[in-house]
Motif scaffolding. Structure first.
Motif, PDB file in Angstrom:
ATOM      1  N   LYS A 106      39.167  31.879   6.952  1.00  0.00           N
ATOM      2  CA  LYS A 106      40.104  31.832   5.824  1.00  0.00           C
ATOM      3  C   LYS A 106      40.866  30.507   5.843  1.00  0.00           C
ATOM      4  CE  LYS A 106      44.446  33.944   4.351  1.00  0.00           C
ATOM      5  NZ  LYS A 106      44.442  33.889   2.904  1.00  0.00           N
ATOM      6  N   GLU A 115      39.646  30.942  -2.348  1.00  0.00           N
ATOM      7  CA  GLU A 115      40.720  31.951  -2.363  1.00  0.00           C
ATOM      8  C   GLU A 115      40.276  33.167  -1.577  1.00  0.00           C
ATOM      9  OE1 GLU A 115      41.948  32.622  -6.374  1.00  0.00           O
ATOM     10  OE2 GLU A 115      42.256  30.459  -6.637  1.00  0.00           O
ATOM     11  N   GLU A 117      40.967  36.334   1.125  1.00  0.00           N
ATOM     12  CA  GLU A 117      42.103  37.221   1.414  1.00  0.00           C
ATOM     13  C   GLU A 117      41.782  38.120   2.605  1.00  0.00           C
ATOM     14  OE1 GLU A 117      44.644  40.759  -0.776  1.00  0.00           O
ATOM     15  OE2 GLU A 117      43.046  39.765  -1.893  1.00  0.00           O
TER      16      GLU A 117
END
Ligand SMILES: Cc1cc2nc3c(=O)[nH]c(=O)nc-3n(C[C@H](O)[C@H](O)[C@H](O)COP(=O)(O)OP(=O)(O)OC[C@H]3O[C@@H](n4cnc5c(N)ncnc54)[C@H](O)[C@@H]3O)c2cc1C
Length: 803
Positions: A106, A115, A117
């Motif tokens: 990440k 992006e 998560e």
């Protein structure tokens, strides 16, 4: 079929079709793709079509992003559906370590603009309801994942290329390739000959066979790969499409296939297919299914995804596809073969095919790939990557596809392959070896045979205290390092200085002296860093990064020396040992009649001298920041030299040290290294090498662009940071934050034992180059305070190495 074309692309799988499309996009329209069967009839047609953006190399990850974003454009241009499904993806962690790895993924994704998560196991079960959450500790969500239809994508590329003037010929096998004197090719096919300026080998499963037509043994091997498709799952009916998934502990990937689930696995005991020759009659074919072989993964899968055990299996697919030893594609021009290009070994054609086509077409049309493609450059392999080596490494890579590669992990397959004459002595001294281009080189030395192995970890390993001892010895006394793992060239003949002056950015040194120099491409970017050691008016010894030897040779072919000048690679002819530390001069002086006093043999001197009975080339060079000497000898002398230094060194407390200590010490000096700090995305001023570019010379490759960079200041700066680390140091690719924003990335990191703090090198925007505070570096998901150093942490004046 036409009888001539600017480019013939051999192979109409997803990769060849992408190359054809991208060539037309780049403006070359007289291009012809020749396919022996139907398009996709190799490994492409039975692929699962999955695609994702994450990759161990950030530059390959960028090309994967490019590929995925291309599909809509391709559909628009060609009118052909790519069967694009973008439900997003979930990566499931079953252990804390894997969750740490996801945190790092990440973090890396941050500076790539991804992006991603992180979510808990409970949240994972909500968004991906087919799992039993008790097996997982958390997960990473990626919105840019999905799958495509392999047939649709390949035809969309081909149609888009045809719209732009490209041609596709099917059911025609290329049977031979014959070079002409002018560098063009006669492509011999079953249906007649085509004269082509360029040839691209995109032959996928047959890339080796097409390579052999031109005398090339490409390091690729096909592995059998299986997936199954279940009957429909009632729970999926009427629901939003399932996320694609990777379950690392099960070594399984899944995606929805109509009402059922496609489940594939990279089993540990993977089986190669056609390990020597690929049969030409294997067309649109599959291999017999062997569920027995993947039973261990399936058992885990049915436990982790219990709903799948409730439905039957509709179909099993076993098909082969190719891998290079490290799992990344092989792309680019081939040294020694004019106008011959490869785009093969692409194991993830639907994530990477677009990026491979883009890169190769830019390389062919512009003369430069336009991006940092080192991780997939075919030149990263040399002659050591034989068929059997490739077999061992590909099997290892396949079996580890979903396993964690720890930053300190050395892989065991195909070892030992290359060893130097002192290998046994180093082994007896309890060396822990690493593998570099197939060569065993010592990483660190353990106190006993029992302790001579390293725990793999994201944190500081059991090597830490021993590396500390090695650094202390070099700092306070004298250390001995084997340095054979460098590339070397010998440049000789009249015109040596003129040629080097044109290909290197720095001034060629005087006889007996050493100069460090960047090598730049026409865009003024770094494509190498060399040490030029001048032995005579017409003789220069070059020391460089060994892994890039083929890459450099290819560049030297493109910018050849004038007649009479010879550029001879001699990496393994000259092996080496280095002594470093304040007592190194005393040690060496006791063994040679040559005066080593600073006045007679100052820093950056290079000379032929005898060490005892051993004829040697000795340079006063330092990568540790301490007084030091590099000693190069032809291989038959290395053992005698080692024995001599070891016995003479006893009086000085000589200590062996390895690559780990060297790495830590060069970071303490803010010294960069190729493939880390120096890559073709950085200019010399950005990389802090501006002082090694001599604008006083009238001309050298990249001069105009480098001058422009100097005047504008460039966009980035390489900086050194002290990191408030706890038990883990930076290793590379961690994001650098400044005041709450990701502004850069780490290129290398280590604990600096001499300065007693954790250090990192990395690039930040030039606008932040003056800021010292407010930085943070993300280590295993935790943002740790970092301070920009305004000078190298150890001995900024450089007086120790000049002593
Ligand atoms: C079971 C399975 C599942 C997979 N799942 C995925 C997935 O989910 N996602 C993903 O990205 N990838 C997946 N792959 C991998 C994917 O299939 C490959 O990355 C891709 O097909 C490579 O394409 P290629 O064009 O390089 O090779 P190929 O498809 O093998 O194409 C090469 C072409 O060249 C032609 N050719 C060769 N020699 C000659 C010659 N002398 N003259 C004329 N033509 C010639 C062949 O006929 C062939 O059509 C999977 C593969 C398998 C086997």
């Amino acid at each position: 079929m036409k009888s001539s074309a600017r480019v013939v692309v051999v192979g109409g799988g997803v990769v060849g079709a992408s190359v054809l499309y991208h060539l037309t996009k780049a403006g070359w329209n007289d291009v012809l793709l020749i396919e022996r069967g139907e398009l996709t009839c190799g490994s492409t047609w039975h692929a699962a079509g999955g695609m994702h953006t994450l990759n161990g190399d950030p530059n390959v990850a960028r090309l994967q992003q490019y590929t995925i974003n291309l599909y809509r454009e391709l559909e628009r241009i060609s009118g052909q559906s790519c069967g694009l499904h973008m439900p997003g993806g979930i990566m499931l962690a079953g252990t804390r370590e894997r969750f740490d790895w996801l945190k790092m993924a990440k973090a890396r994704g941050r500076y790539l603009g991804m992006e991603l998560e992180l979510i808990s196991a409970d949240e994972a079960a909500k968004v991906f309801p087919i799992i039993d959450k008790k097996y997982f500790v958390g997960a990473l969500l990626d919105p840019i994942e999905g799958h495509v239809d392999p047939y649709g994508v390949t035809h969309a590329y081909a149609k888009a290329a045809q719209i732009a003037g490209g041609e596709v010929v099917r059911h025609t096998r290329v049977v031979d390739l014959k070079p002409r004197a002018d560098g063009s090719w006669d492509v011999i096919t079953e249906a007649g000959n085509v004269h082509a300026e360029h040839v691209v080998n995109a032959a996928g499963l047959w890339a080796r066979e097409v390579g052999r037509m031109v005398g090339l043994e490409l390091p690729v091997l096909a592995m059998q790969h299986q997936y199954l498709i279940t009957e429909d799952l009632p729970a999926l009916k009427g629901q939003k499409e399932l996320l694609t998934s990777i379950d690392f502990e099960g070594e399984i990937y899944t995606r929805q296939e109509r009402g059922g689930v496609l489940l594939g696995t990279y089993e540990r005991a993977g089986v190669p297919w056609s390990s020597v020759e690929t049969p030409w009659d294997f067309t649109q074919s599959l291999l017999p299914e062997d569920l027995e072989r993947i039973a261990p993964s399936l058992e885990v899968g049915f436990r982790h995804f219990p709903t799948l055990a409730d439905v039957g299996i509709r179909k099993v697919v076993n098909g082969p596809f190719t891998f290079a030893p490290d799992g990344n594609p092989l792309v680019g021009p081939i040294r020694g073969l004019k106008n011959f290009w490869v785009a093969c070994g692409v194991m993830a054609g639907f994530s990477q095919g677009g990026g491979v086509g883009l890169t190769l077409s830019q390389w062919m049309v512009e003369g430069d790939p336009g991006a940092d493609v080192w991780a997939m450059d075919v030149a990263r392999y040399g002659d050591w990557a034989t068929l059997a080596y490739t077999n061992a490494k590909v099997r290892e890579n396949y079996s580890r596809r979903f396993r964690i590669r720890f930053p300190n992990e050395e892989l065991p397959a195909a070892r030992p392959l290359r060893t130097t004459p002192v290998y046994e002595q180093l082994q007896a001294a309890h060396a822990v070896f690493g593998d570099y281009c197939g060569l065993e080189h010592p990483l660190w030395f353990a106190p006993s045979a029992e302790e001579a192995h390293e725990e793999i970890t994201f944190h500081r390993s059991n090597a830490h205290p021993h590396v500390a001892t090695e650094c202390r010895a070099v700092h306070e006394g004298v250390g001995l390092l084997e340095i054979s793992n460098y590339g070397k060239f010998e440049v000789t003949g009249p015109g040596t200085e003129e040629w080097l002056s044109r290909v290197m950015a720095n001034r060629v040194p005087q006889v007996g002296r050493v100069a460090l120099t960047p090598m730049l491409n026409e865009r003024g970017k770094l494509i190498g860093d060399f040490t030029m050691c001048r032995l005579g008016e017409q003789r220069v010894f070059l020391i460089c990064t060994w892994a890039a030897e083929s890459y450099y040779r290819r560049w030297f072919e493109r910018h050849p020396p004038p007649g009479g000048v010879t550029v001879r690679p001699c990496a393994m002819e000259y092996v080496g040992l280095s002594v470093a530390g304040p007592h190194s001069r005393t040690l060496l002086q006791g063994l040679t009649r040559t005066d080593l006093a600073s006045a007679a043999f100052p820093f950056l001197s290079f000379r032929r001298m005898d060490i005892g009975m051993v004829p040697a080339l000795v340079g006063r060079i330092s990568f540790t920041g301490e007084l030091g000497y590099e000693i190069w000898v032809t291989s038959e002398y290395q053992r005698a030299l080692y024995d001599l230094l070891s016995s003479a060194g006893r009086a000085q407390g000589l200590k062996l040290f390895g690559g780990r200590a060297l790495n830590a010490m060069r970071i303490e000096k803010s010294f960069g290294t190729w493939a880390r700090e120096y890559r073709p995305i950085y200019g010399p001023h950005e990389a802090g090498l501006g002082r090694f570019v001599d604008f006083g010379k009238s001309e050298f490759i990249g001069r105009a662009a480098a001058l422009e960079e100097k005047e504008s200041g460039g966009a980035l700066r390489l900086m050194t940071f002290s990191v408030d680390a706890a038990e883990a140091d930076a290793a590379g690719d961690e994001p650098i934050w400044h005041e709450g924003r990701v502004v850069g990335w780490v290129t290398s990191g280590a604990y600096g034992h001499r300065v007693q703090r954790s250090l990192a090198l990395g690039y930040i925007p030039v606008a932040l180059a003056a800021a010292t505070d407010g930085f943070e570096i993300e280590l295993i998901g935790e943002r740790r305070a970092a301070k920009r150093e305004s000078a190298p942490p150890l001995d900024p004046a450089g007086s120790r190495m000049r002593a």
